[in-house]
Design a protein around this motif. Structure first.
Motif, PDB file in Angstrom:
ATOM      1  N   LEU A  31      18.311 -12.916  44.590  1.00  0.00           N
ATOM      2  CA  LEU A  31      19.385 -13.884  44.374  1.00  0.00           C
ATOM      3  C   LEU A  31      20.367 -13.297  43.375  1.00  0.00           C
ATOM      4  N   ALA A  32      21.643 -13.285  43.760  1.00  0.00           N
ATOM      5  CA  ALA A  32      22.727 -12.855  42.866  1.00  0.00           C
ATOM      6  C   ALA A  32      23.644 -14.056  42.656  1.00  0.00           C
ATOM      7  N   HIS A  33      24.424 -14.016  41.603  1.00  0.00           N
ATOM      8  CA  HIS A  33      25.246 -15.164  41.203  1.00  0.00           C
ATOM      9  C   HIS A  33      26.595 -14.677  40.713  1.00  0.00           C
ATOM     10  N   GLY A  34      27.620 -15.465  40.950  1.00  0.00           N
ATOM     11  CA  GLY A  34      28.923 -15.143  40.384  1.00  0.00           C
ATOM     12  C   GLY A  34      29.973 -16.167  40.756  1.00  0.00           C
ATOM     13  N   TYR A  35      31.107 -16.062  40.076  1.00  0.00           N
ATOM     14  CA  TYR A  35      32.256 -16.901  40.400  1.00  0.00           C
ATOM     15  C   TYR A  35      33.081 -16.259  41.508  1.00  0.00           C
ATOM     16  N   PHE A  36      33.191 -14.932  41.502  1.00  0.00           N
ATOM     17  CA  PHE A  36      33.933 -14.194  42.532  1.00  0.00           C
ATOM     18  C   PHE A  36      35.336 -14.790  42.704  1.00  0.00           C
ATOM     19  N   ASN A  37      36.020 -14.948  41.569  1.00  0.00           N
ATOM     20  CA  ASN A  37      37.308 -15.655  41.578  1.00  0.00           C
ATOM     21  C   ASN A  37      38.418 -14.831  40.961  1.00  0.00           C
ATOM     22  N   PRO A  38      39.173 -14.095  41.771  1.00  0.00           N
ATOM     23  CA  PRO A  38      38.971 -13.840  43.195  1.00  0.00           C
ATOM     24  C   PRO A  38      37.971 -12.710  43.379  1.00  0.00           C
ATOM     25  N   PRO A  39      37.366 -12.615  44.570  1.00  0.00           N
ATOM     26  CA  PRO A  39      36.457 -11.485  44.811  1.00  0.00           C
ATOM     27  C   PRO A  39      37.209 -10.162  44.698  1.00  0.00           C
ATOM     28  N   ASP A  40      36.570  -9.173  44.047  1.00  0.00           N
ATOM     29  CA  ASP A  40      37.231  -7.882  43.873  1.00  0.00           C
ATOM     30  C   ASP A  40      36.234  -6.747  44.081  1.00  0.00           C
ATOM     31  N   ALA A  41      36.685  -5.529  43.894  1.00  0.00           N
ATOM     32  CA  ALA A  41      35.836  -4.351  44.118  1.00  0.00           C
ATOM     33  C   ALA A  41      34.613  -4.350  43.207  1.00  0.00           C
ATOM     34  N   GLY A  42      34.752  -4.863  41.983  1.00  0.00           N
ATOM     35  CA  GLY A  42      33.605  -4.959  41.077  1.00  0.00           C
ATOM     36  C   GLY A  42      32.538  -5.904  41.614  1.00  0.00           C
ATOM     37  N   ASP A  43      32.976  -6.993  42.244  1.00  0.00           N
ATOM     38  CA  ASP A  43      32.033  -7.930  42.845  1.00  0.00           C
ATOM     39  C   ASP A  43      31.300  -7.279  44.016  1.00  0.00           C
ATOM     40  N   VAL A  44      32.028  -6.517  44.815  1.00  0.00           N
ATOM     41  CA  VAL A  44      31.418  -5.829  45.954  1.00  0.00           C
ATOM     42  C   VAL A  44      30.367  -4.837  45.439  1.00  0.00           C
ATOM     43  N   ALA A  45      30.684  -4.095  44.389  1.00  0.00           N
ATOM     44  CA  ALA A  45      29.731  -3.139  43.806  1.00  0.00           C
ATOM     45  C   ALA A  45      28.500  -3.870  43.262  1.00  0.00           C
ATOM     46  N   TYR A  46      28.713  -4.990  42.576  1.00  0.00           N
ATOM     47  CA  TYR A  46      27.613  -5.790  42.022  1.00  0.00           C
ATOM     48  C   TYR A  46      26.692  -6.273  43.144  1.00  0.00           C
ATOM     49  N   LEU A  47      27.266  -6.811  44.219  1.00  0.00           N
ATOM     50  CA  LEU A  47      26.451  -7.329  45.313  1.00  0.00           C
ATOM     51  C   LEU A  47      25.753  -6.218  46.081  1.00  0.00           C
ATOM     52  N   SER A  48      26.410  -5.091  46.223  1.00  0.00           N
ATOM     53  CA  SER A  48      25.780  -3.936  46.864  1.00  0.00           C
ATOM     54  C   SER A  48      24.583  -3.459  46.048  1.00  0.00           C
ATOM     55  N   ALA A  49      24.755  -3.391  44.738  1.00  0.00           N
ATOM     56  CA  ALA A  49      23.655  -2.989  43.857  1.00  0.00           C
ATOM     57  C   ALA A  49      22.535  -4.027  43.888  1.00  0.00           C
TER      58      ALA A  49
END
Length: 144
Positions: A31-49
């Motif tokens: 389970l991962a968590h975030g606001y993703f507001n707006p979703p960005d490349a850092g969010d993609v890296a976090y979710l990939s990891a």
């Protein structure tokens, strides 16, 4: 065409049954968590990891303004490769401990900025939930 992730509420019997079935089938749930507001490349890296910590990735999309905004961001997150379930989580809903209880993941992946990390680790550890602080942009994850 890529399949989109399922979108469901953590409190729903459907989400809980899905998670339980995945566990029974031997999948390691993350389970991962975030606001993703707006979703960005850092969010993609976090979710990939985060996805690398197991076989099924559930993403809790937190909102601080409106349910509609969480739903819109959830739609974007659901299109990412490796995301299996997206859970919009609006303001006023129960805390992360309740979501973890309902879904019972093997791993909760948090960002370094997670508030009250020590309390979360103390709560999760006896329940068999590993808490990992993901520093996707900074290097290796830190298990807690």
């Amino acid at each position: 065409m890529m399949a989109r992730a399922l979108t469901m509420q953590a409190s729903s019997p459907t989400a809980q049954a899905w998670a339980a079935a995945q566990r029974r089938d031997g999948a390691r749930l993350v389970l991962a968590h975030g606001y993703f507001n707006p979703p960005d490349a850092g969010d993609v890296a976090y979710l990939s990891a985060a996805a690398a910590h197991g076989q099924r990735l559930l993403v809790l999309v937190q909102d601080d303004a409106s349910w509609t905004e969480a739903r819109a961001r959830s739609e974007l997150i659901s299109a990412l490769r490796g995301v299996d379930v997206v859970i919009p989580h609006g303001i006023g809903m129960l805390g992360i401990e309740q979501v973890l209880t309902w879904l019972n993941p093997h791993v909760f992946v948090a960002r370094p900025t997670w508030p009250a990390m020590d309390e979360l680790v103390r709560w999760a550890s006896p329940r068999g939930i590993e808490v990992v602080v993901e520093r996707a942009a900074a290097g290796q994850p830190e298990a807690r």
